[in-house]
Design a protein around this motif. Structure first.
Motif: not given
Ligand code: MF3
Ligand code: CO
Length: 248
Positions: A5-6, A8-9, A102, A171-172
């Protein structure tokens, strides 16, 4: 496949985690003899809706509730129900928040009224297990380091680690790679990398570690009828060490 993950994520998952933590803080005040886990489930669903989020577990693989509510010998995935909680029970409330796509996942065990000293010790040791695992969630460490820290500590206190359920990447979707075992050998398993987001969620039993599945196909409970507890956080692996996204 492990997705990294970035920043931002991770930031967005942190927002989701903060909402989850605030909801746990609210529901903690409601837990007392006489309240039912179905009432708590409805509270969580409404609370999340009010804050622009949804309960990700509802409808996940056919699961019908916003929360899992696991009482006494239930290890995980207990169904919320109408029967009131009783003085002396312990109950684990587990749910996943979806805030604008998220996710964050956290479970917490609670005492109902006055509980036995043995139950108190189980709750204390299980919470400590979670933090012993989190300490190991650093770049360069391996997954086995997490499990080893948890297992060594739990067993030193005379308790056992459930092996049939694990932590996971998140995550997703709720469950991503890798699996996070709560037992194991140091230096074994994949290496932790910056940008991984995982759950650590030890389920610790008072007696034997083995579990049996209820007829509903979801609820796992101990085979000896003894107590089980669980604490879970969602954690990001960062340059600055483990970042708990669901800290209360
Ligand atoms: N929150 C759970 C976990 O820690 C997932 C529960 S499975 C569900 O992995 F289907 F009930 F959502
Ligand atoms: Co969970």
């Amino acid at each position: 496949m492990i997705t990294l993950k970035s920043d931002r994520e991770i930031q967005l998952m942190h927002e989701s985690g903060k909402l989850l933590a605030a909801c746990h803080k609210e529901l903690a005040k409601m837990i007392e003899p006489g309240i039912s886990t179905l009432e708590i489930d409805h509270f969580v669903e409404k609370y999340l809706k009010k804050h622009g989020a949804t309960a990700e577990q509802k409808g996940y693989k056919g699961y019908e509730f916003a929360t899992c509510a696991s009482i006494n010998d239930e290890i995980c995935h207990g169904y919320p129900r109408k029967a009131p909680l009783k003085n002396g029970d312990i109950v684990t409330i587990d749910f996943v928040v979806n805030l604008n796509g998220s996710l964050a996942d956290s479970a917490w065990s609670y005492a109902v009224g006055h509980i036995s000293n043995e139950a108190k010790e189980l709750l204390e040791v299980t919470e400590n297990c979670l933090y012993k695992g989190i300490e190991q969630a650093c770049i360069g460490n391996r997954i086995g380091d997490i499990g080893h820290a948890i297992q060594t500590y739990a067993e030193s206190k005379g308790f056992s680690v459930v092996k049939d359920f694990t932590g996971h990447g998140i995550g997703a979707t709720i469950h991503e790679d890798p699996q996070i075992l709560h037992y194991g050998s140091p230096g074994r398993g994949i290496r932790l990398k910056e940008g991984m987001v995982i759950t650590i969620e030890p389920m610790i039993n008072e007696g034997l570690w083995q579990s049996q599945m209820d007829a509903n196909g979801w609820t796992a409970r101990t085979i000896d009828g003894k107590l089980s507890a669980q604490y879970e956080h969602t954690i990001a692996i960062t340059k600055n060490g483990p970042l708990i996204l669901t800290q209360q």
